[in-house]
Motif scaffolding. Structure first.
Motif, PDB file in Angstrom:
ATOM      1  N   GLY A  64       0.827  -1.210   0.000  1.00 60.37           N
ATOM      2  CA  GLY A  64       0.000   0.000   0.000  1.00 60.37           C
ATOM      3  C   GLY A  64       0.855   1.251   0.000  1.00 60.37           C
ATOM      4  N   ALA A  65       0.197   2.362  -0.306  1.00 61.06           N
ATOM      5  CA  ALA A  65       0.896   3.649  -0.353  1.00 61.06           C
ATOM      6  C   ALA A  65       1.388   4.063   1.021  1.00 61.06           C
ATOM      7  N   VAL A  66       0.612   3.747   2.049  1.00 60.10           N
ATOM      8  CA  VAL A  66       0.974   4.124   3.412  1.00 60.10           C
ATOM      9  C   VAL A  66       1.674   2.933   4.053  1.00 60.10           C
ATOM     10  N   SER A  67       2.998   2.883   3.843  1.00 58.45           N
ATOM     11  CA  SER A  67       3.786   1.761   4.344  1.00 58.45           C
ATOM     12  C   SER A  67       5.248   2.169   4.457  1.00 58.45           C
ATOM     13  N   LYS A  68       5.963   1.421   5.266  1.00 57.69           N
ATOM     14  CA  LYS A  68       7.403   1.630   5.395  1.00 57.69           C
ATOM     15  C   LYS A  68       8.081   1.465   4.044  1.00 57.69           C
ATOM     16  N   GLU A  69       7.705   0.415   3.329  1.00 59.30           N
ATOM     17  CA  GLU A  69       8.348   0.103   2.057  1.00 59.30           C
ATOM     18  C   GLU A  69       8.176   1.236   1.045  1.00 59.30           C
ATOM     19  N   THR A  70       6.973   1.799   0.987  1.00 60.83           N
ATOM     20  CA  THR A  70       6.725   2.895   0.053  1.00 60.83           C
ATOM     21  C   THR A  70       7.491   4.143   0.472  1.00 60.83           C
ATOM     22  N   ALA A  71       7.493   4.464   1.756  1.00 64.92           N
ATOM     23  CA  ALA A  71       8.221   5.643   2.236  1.00 64.92           C
ATOM     24  C   ALA A  71       9.710   5.534   1.911  1.00 64.92           C
ATOM     25  N   LEU A  72      10.282   4.351   2.110  1.00 65.85           N
ATOM     26  CA  LEU A  72      11.704   4.156   1.817  1.00 65.85           C
ATOM     27  C   LEU A  72      11.990   4.335   0.329  1.00 65.85           C
ATOM     28  N   GLN A  73      11.114   3.803  -0.531  1.00 68.89           N
ATOM     29  CA  GLN A  73      11.315   3.969  -1.968  1.00 68.89           C
ATOM     30  C   GLN A  73      11.101   5.418  -2.392  1.00 68.89           C
ATOM     31  N   MET A  74      10.194   6.119  -1.746  1.00 65.05           N
ATOM     32  CA  MET A  74       9.994   7.537  -2.045  1.00 65.05           C
ATOM     33  C   MET A  74      11.250   8.336  -1.711  1.00 65.05           C
ATOM     34  N   ALA A  75      11.843   8.071  -0.551  1.00 65.68           N
ATOM     35  CA  ALA A  75      13.058   8.793  -0.151  1.00 65.68           C
ATOM     36  C   ALA A  75      14.191   8.487  -1.120  1.00 65.68           C
ATOM     37  N   HIS A  76      14.323   7.230  -1.488  1.00 66.48           N
ATOM     38  CA  HIS A  76      15.370   6.832  -2.442  1.00 66.48           C
ATOM     39  C   HIS A  76      15.159   7.543  -3.778  1.00 66.48           C
ATOM     40  N   GLY A  77      13.929   7.542  -4.269  1.00 64.88           N
ATOM     41  CA  GLY A  77      13.632   8.180  -5.537  1.00 64.88           C
ATOM     42  C   GLY A  77      13.898   9.673  -5.522  1.00 64.88           C
ATOM     43  N   ALA A  78      13.519  10.337  -4.435  1.00 64.40           N
ATOM     44  CA  ALA A  78      13.753  11.785  -4.335  1.00 64.40           C
ATOM     45  C   ALA A  78      15.241  12.092  -4.316  1.00 64.40           C
ATOM     46  N   LEU A  79      15.994  11.272  -3.608  1.00 64.96           N
ATOM     47  CA  LEU A  79      17.438  11.494  -3.519  1.00 64.96           C
ATOM     48  C   LEU A  79      18.110  11.327  -4.878  1.00 64.96           C
ATOM     49  N   TYR A  80      17.766  10.276  -5.573  1.00 61.44           N
ATOM     50  CA  TYR A  80      18.460   9.973  -6.821  1.00 61.44           C
ATOM     51  C   TYR A  80      17.837  10.622  -8.060  1.00 61.44           C
ATOM     52  N   ARG A  81      16.768  11.372  -7.856  1.00 60.22           N
ATOM     53  CA  ARG A  81      16.203  12.180  -8.937  1.00 60.22           C
ATOM     54  C   ARG A  81      16.418  13.667  -8.643  1.00 60.22           C
ATOM     55  N   SER A  82      17.462  13.941  -7.882  1.00 60.45           N
ATOM     56  CA  SER A  82      17.778  15.319  -7.498  1.00 60.45           C
ATOM     57  C   SER A  82      19.288  15.446  -7.308  1.00 60.45           C
ATOM     58  N   ARG A  83      19.696  16.652  -6.955  1.00 63.43           N
ATOM     59  CA  ARG A  83      21.098  16.909  -6.628  1.00 63.43           C
ATOM     60  C   ARG A  83      21.309  16.903  -5.115  1.00 63.43           C
ATOM     61  N   ALA A  84      20.305  16.484  -4.379  1.00 61.79           N
ATOM     62  CA  ALA A  84      20.323  16.587  -2.926  1.00 61.79           C
ATOM     63  C   ALA A  84      21.310  15.623  -2.270  1.00 61.79           C
ATOM     64  N   THR A  85      21.766  16.020  -1.110  1.00 55.91           N
ATOM     65  CA  THR A  85      22.595  15.180  -0.252  1.00 55.91           C
ATOM     66  C   THR A  85      21.704  14.326   0.640  1.00 55.91           C
ATOM     67  N   TYR A  86      20.522  14.880   0.974  1.00 53.31           N
ATOM     68  CA  TYR A  86      19.557  14.217   1.858  1.00 53.31           C
ATOM     69  C   TYR A  86      18.162  14.355   1.266  1.00 53.31           C
ATOM     70  N   ALA A  87      17.336  13.347   1.516  1.00 47.15           N
ATOM     71  CA  ALA A  87      15.930  13.424   1.121  1.00 47.15           C
ATOM     72  C   ALA A  87      15.075  12.936   2.275  1.00 47.15           C
ATOM     73  N   VAL A  88      13.890  13.521   2.379  1.00 47.69           N
ATOM     74  CA  VAL A  88      12.912  13.074   3.357  1.00 47.69           C
ATOM     75  C   VAL A  88      11.616  12.805   2.615  1.00 47.69           C
ATOM     76  N   ALA A  89      10.920  11.728   3.017  1.00 46.51           N
ATOM     77  CA  ALA A  89       9.676  11.334   2.360  1.00 46.51           C
ATOM     78  C   ALA A  89       8.618  11.031   3.411  1.00 46.51           C
TER      79      ALA A  89
END
Length: 167
Positions: free
Chosen positions: A78-103
């Motif tokens: 589901g959308a509201v899950s640990k697994e989804t949050a972790l993938q969201m953070a990973h995606g934000a980090l690697y689709r940006s120039r950021a050093t850190y991402a929060v999801a």
């Protein structure tokens, strides 16, 4: 003067100052907060040196398209899950120039909850380029839509501070 309460404005100011001093950047991936974490950060003067981008991914389709969340993850957990949050953070980090991402992904209410996933349940994840990863499952309770969203912003900023100090 911030439009946010001190419990949000002050940590946002500290994050911006700290990351500016180190030349580091941040990205956000938000569902239930609808961009409010990015807004809290960009409310701080000088934040353009630190905030690379924010992803508002309210739908599952947006999570897949913009952040690379796997459809299998959404189907299984589901959308509201640990697994989804972790993938969201990973995606934000690697689709940006950021050093850190929060999801963040959760159920702000007033509807949408279930016995397994009640209103007030939010999963948050923060990730650093060096691989450091944080996750928190918060159960804020049915404190109202605004209450859940504000509490989520506070927790997300705490996690950004923590990961940027330990990574």
């Amino acid at each position: 003067m911030s439009i946010f309460p001190a419990g949000i404005a002050e940590p946002a100011e500290r994050i911006i100052a700290s990351l500016t001093a180190r030349g580091e950047m941040v990205a956000t991936a938000e569902s239930c907060t609808g961009g409010l974490i990015a807004s809290a950060l960009t409310d701080v003067a000088g934040s353009s040196a630190v905030v690379d981008r924010g992803f508002v991914t309210y739908t599952n389709e947006a999570k897949v398209q913009m952040l690379g969340v796997e459809e299998d993850t959404l189907a299984a957990f589901g959308a509201v899950s640990k697994e989804t949050a972790l993938q969201m953070a990973h995606g934000a980090l690697y689709r940006s120039r950021a050093t850190y991402a929060v999801a963040v992904t959760g159920i702000a209410g007033p509807s949408g909850g279930s016995p397994q996933k009640p209103v007030g349940l939010v999963h948050l994840a923060a990730k650093a380029r060096n691989g450091t990863l944080l996750h928190r499952e918060m159960r804020y309770g049915d404190i109202g839509r605004d209450g859940v969203r504000l509490a989520t912003i506070e927790t997300a900023l705490e996690m950004l501070q923590e990961i940027s100090q330990t990574a």
